[in-house]
Write a protein that holds these residues in place. Structure first.
Motif, PDB file in Angstrom:
ATOM      1  N   GLN A   8      16.263  14.909  76.766  1.00 39.33           N
ATOM      2  CA  GLN A   8      16.923  16.145  76.350  1.00 39.33           C
ATOM      3  C   GLN A   8      17.132  17.062  77.557  1.00 39.33           C
ATOM      4  O   GLN A   8      16.308  17.093  78.468  1.00 39.33           O
ATOM      5  N   THR A  19      10.900  12.537  75.556  1.00 41.15           N
ATOM      6  CA  THR A  19       9.944  12.217  74.494  1.00 41.15           C
ATOM      7  C   THR A  19       9.775  10.704  74.475  1.00 41.15           C
ATOM      8  O   THR A  19      10.739   9.967  74.267  1.00 41.15           O
ATOM      9  N   ASP A 386      10.014  14.492  69.405  1.00 37.82           N
ATOM     10  CA  ASP A 386      11.439  14.752  69.610  1.00 37.82           C
ATOM     11  C   ASP A 386      11.976  15.646  68.491  1.00 37.82           C
ATOM     12  O   ASP A 386      11.313  15.855  67.469  1.00 37.82           O
TER      13      ASP A 386
END
Length: 426
Positions: A8, A19, A386
């Motif tokens: 991300q 993650t 996540d």
């Protein structure tokens, strides 16, 4: 990625987060340590923030008292009146400031407000006030490795000089009444934000907004007031007692400055990269007329974000209904998080003097992991949950809480409809 790793990038800060599968399976709850029995009928005296220990904190700038459904704010509570009412929430200066009054005086020539000076004069005009201030000065000197023995012989003038920050400092604390939930019989039943009812939480928010505005009003050199809440020791809390902190600083945070610059290029930034992006990824959790809650992307810790839908940028310019809308969604997110998950609540708002409109938004971060060498060396943070896994943890809990009446009525998940473009700050 092919193995399930999620990468991300925070669209506002550029923070990179990975993650990794399996790391989110660890327990989230913080161990409360030694648990002992408590008398549910006795006065709470678990920490310096408890209402039976009012004289261990600095003089109250304000307190909020309750009589049934009536809430009343009492300003500048006198030393002799501390025990006459029971504060549901109280505001006072932090005994150990992050940005000290000495800093403001030395760097900016700041002087405490006339109102704060009058409060100090009145407080030190009574024997009870002098005793309280003398004890606090003794505590502060001892904490700085000084010799507190000389405090007993200090004159009133000396006490005035040593206690200015108690009355006119720029680092305040808002503390809730409860340490444990009402009727608790064990020391691990901490009264978190989610343990308040929606009405109490609204008052908590409104009282804090009032304090925020006061810091801006009293200090013309304050460029930003940081409002935050640390819950439990892993999140930075000294006491497991519900409280928020407000700290004035003399510059706009670099992160906020970057967002202001980005707004000049894309005024609708918070819709497109915030709410709209969350909607496209199925990360909208809850909404009401005045706010929307989503799962945040690219945060160092699992994060829930509540955006105000008000046209107003400043929290104190929100209407009572708009404040209630923000409060209800924030309260629901706290309740869904639970009292044993360490968390930080961060308020983000437009700094004074910034012409671009910005929505007030609050980020609730779950402090369930510790950054280590990997993050420092790479600039990549490992977030154990996540965004979609976080949604799947929180959404069912919100539905349970709504069904039981523990949180206010609100739309959840798909019930929220199309929230894209719903922020009206522009």
């Amino acid at each position: 990625m092919a193995d399930g790793t999620v990468k991300q990038i925070n669209p506002f800060t550029g923070t990179e987060v990975w993650t990794v599968p399996g790391r989110g399976n660890r327990p989230l709850d913080h161990s409360p340590g030694h648990i002992s029995a408590v008398d549910p009928t006795g006065p709470e005296a678990h920490c310096a923030f408890c209402v039976s220990r009012l004289r261990e904190t600095t003089p109250e700038k304000s307190r909020l008292v309750r009589d049934g459904d009536t809430w009343t704010t009492l300003d500048q509570v006198a030393a002799r009146e501390l025990d006459l009412t029971t504060p549901e929430f109280r505001l006072f200066g932090n005994l150990f400031e992050i940005v000290s009054l000495d800093y403001w005086k030395a760097v900016h020539g700041y002087e405490i407000s006339a109102r704060a000076s009058a409060h100090q004069t009145t407080y030190l005009g009574s024997e009870a006030g002098v005793d309280h201030i003398r004890a606090l000065v003794r505590t502060r000197i001892a904490a700085s490795q000084g010799d507190p023995a000389g405090v007993d012989s200090m004159s009133t003038e000396d006490l005035v000089a040593h206690s200015e920050s108690f009355f006119g400092g720029c680092h305040d604390v808002v503390v809730a009444r409860r340490h444990l939930t009402d009727g608790a019989t064990r020391t691990d039943r901490h009264a978190s934000s989610g343990a308040l009812d929606p009405d109490e939480h609204e008052q908590f928010i409104v009282f804090t907004v009032r304090a925020m505005r006061s810091l801006y009003r009293d200090n013309p050199h304050a460029r930003y007031v940081s409002v935050f809440q640390n819950w439990l020791q892993p999140a930075g809390a000294s006491f497991a007692h519900l409280h928020k902190q407000l700290v004035a600083i003399d510059e706009v945070p670099a992160k906020t400055g970057r967002e202001v610059a980005a707004l000049s290029r894309e005024p609708d930034l918070y819709n497109t990269l915030g709410v709209d992006h969350a909607a496209s990824e199925g990360l909208v959790l809850a909404a009401n007329e005045h706010a929307v809650a989503v799962v945040g992307v690219g945060h160092r810790y699992p994060a829930l974000v509540i955006y105000s839908r008000s046209p107003a940028s400043e929290p104190w310019e929100h209407s009572p209904d708009e404040l209630r809308g923000i409060s209800d969604l924030l309260h629901a997110c706290h309740a869904a998080t639970g009292p044993l998950v360490p968390s930080n609540e961060e308020w983000h708002s437009r700094p004074p003097g910034v012409g671009a409109a910005m929505p007030w938004r609050i980020v609730l971060k779950w402090r369930i992991s510790n950054p280590a060498g990997f993050e420092g060396a790479t600039g990549i943070y490992v977030n154990t949950i996540d965004p979609w896994a976080l949604r799947d943890r929180v959404a069912p809990r919100l539905a349970e809480l709504r069904a039981s009446g523990r949180i206010a009525d609100m739309a959840l998940g798909a019930e929220c409809g199309d929230v894209r473009g719903s922020l009206r700050y522009g």
